[in-house]
Design an enzyme around this catalytic site. Structure first.
Site, short mmCIF file in Angstrom:
data_model
loop_
_atom_site.label_atom_id
_atom_site.label_comp_id
_atom_site.label_asym_id
_atom_site.label_seq_id
_atom_site.Cartn_x
_atom_site.Cartn_y
_atom_site.Cartn_z
N CYS A 251 34.76 46.56 42.18
CA CYS A 251 35.71 45.85 43.04
C CYS A 251 37.00 46.66 43.13
O CYS A 251 37.27 47.52 42.30
CB CYS A 251 36.01 44.47 42.47
SG CYS A 251 34.57 43.38 42.39
N GLU B 205 39.98 45.80 42.43
CA GLU B 205 40.83 45.65 41.24
C GLU B 205 40.43 46.63 40.14
O GLU B 205 41.29 47.23 39.49
CB GLU B 205 40.73 44.21 40.69
CG GLU B 205 41.26 43.16 41.64
CD GLU B 205 40.18 42.53 42.52
OE1 GLU B 205 40.37 41.37 42.92
OE2 GLU B 205 39.16 43.19 42.80
N ARG C 143 41.65 39.10 56.28
CA ARG C 143 41.21 37.94 55.49
C ARG C 143 42.28 37.45 54.52
O ARG C 143 42.17 36.38 53.96
CB ARG C 143 39.93 38.26 54.72
CG ARG C 143 38.72 38.36 55.65
CD ARG C 143 37.43 38.55 54.88
NE ARG C 143 37.40 39.87 54.24
CZ ARG C 143 36.88 40.11 53.05
NH1 ARG C 143 36.36 39.14 52.34
NH2 ARG C 143 36.88 41.33 52.55
N CYS D 173 37.18 38.14 41.46
CA CYS D 173 35.89 37.54 41.09
C CYS D 173 35.86 37.34 39.57
O CYS D 173 36.74 37.79 38.84
CB CYS D 173 34.74 38.44 41.55
SG CYS D 173 34.56 39.97 40.60
N CYS E 94 35.96 40.58 37.48
CA CYS E 94 37.30 41.18 37.47
C CYS E 94 38.26 40.37 36.62
O CYS E 94 39.09 40.93 35.90
CB CYS E 94 37.84 41.31 38.89
SG CYS E 94 37.04 42.62 39.82
N TYR F 235 36.22 34.39 27.18
CA TYR F 235 35.59 35.15 26.11
C TYR F 235 36.62 36.20 25.72
O TYR F 235 37.18 36.90 26.57
CB TYR F 235 34.32 35.82 26.63
CG TYR F 235 33.71 36.80 25.66
CD1 TYR F 235 32.90 36.34 24.62
CD2 TYR F 235 33.95 38.15 25.77
CE1 TYR F 235 32.33 37.24 23.73
CE2 TYR F 235 33.39 39.05 24.88
CZ TYR F 235 32.58 38.59 23.86
OH TYR F 235 32.03 39.47 22.98
N TRP G 269 37.16 39.54 24.18
CA TRP G 269 36.45 40.75 23.80
C TRP G 269 37.04 41.35 22.53
O TRP G 269 36.32 41.83 21.65
CB TRP G 269 36.49 41.75 24.94
CG TRP G 269 35.74 43.01 24.73
CD1 TRP G 269 34.44 43.15 24.32
CD2 TRP G 269 36.24 44.33 24.91
NE1 TRP G 269 34.09 44.48 24.26
CE2 TRP G 269 35.18 45.23 24.63
CE3 TRP G 269 37.45 44.85 25.31
CZ2 TRP G 269 35.32 46.61 24.71
CZ3 TRP G 269 37.59 46.22 25.41
CH2 TRP G 269 36.53 47.09 25.10
#
Length: 142
Positions: free
Chosen positions: A56, A58, A84, A90, A93, A127, A129
């Site tokens: 993506c 980003e 748009r 998403c 990301c 989550y 990491w």
């Protein structure tokens, strides 16, 4: 009548919108992103669509920033092609940005009514990491 200078958010949105209008052509590049580094620089990028899950905009912006020596990003926005407007990141990301830049602010909403939110708010039950990495370093497994 005097014109007000753009706000920091408007400047990022304009940068991403300019890249989307100028460089997003066809189906391979449909999104643009602009990120502000801690030193004030703006880094822009476009996505690289691929059926296998190409990166993506980003994520490309994070790599482009690193290639320019900007390792700390403080704010980011994505804008879609064909006018748009602002598009929120998403899920992949959101997680990636949270892992790399947990204090990053993300511009969401619309071009006319943008709002800035911490990336952590986009992942209400994230989550973590880094916690997993600590477990691995200690020899633990999930």
């Amino acid at each position: 009548m005097t014109t007000q200078p753009p706000t920091a958010d408007e400047e990022l949105i304009r940068a991403a919108a300019h890249v989307a209008r100028t460089y997003c052509r066809g189906d391979d590049h449909t999104m643009a992103a602009a990120a502000r580094a801690a030193d004030g620089r703006i880094v822009t990028a476009v996505n690289a669509y691929h059926f296998t899950g190409g990166p993506c905009a980003e994520l490309v912006a994070v790599g482009a920033a690193a290639a320019q020596g900007a390792y700390e990003l403080v704010r980011m926005v994505a804008v879609g092609d064909r006018e748009r407007g602002v598009v929120p990141p998403c899920g992949r990301c959101r997680q990636f940005l949270f892992d790399y830049f947990p204090t990053l602010e993300v511009i969401v909403g619309t071009i006319d009514h943008p709002r800035t939110v911490p990336v952590a708010e986009l992942l209400p039950v994230a989550y973590v990491w880094a916690d997993h990495q600590d477990d691995e370093a200690a020899g633990g497994r999930e």
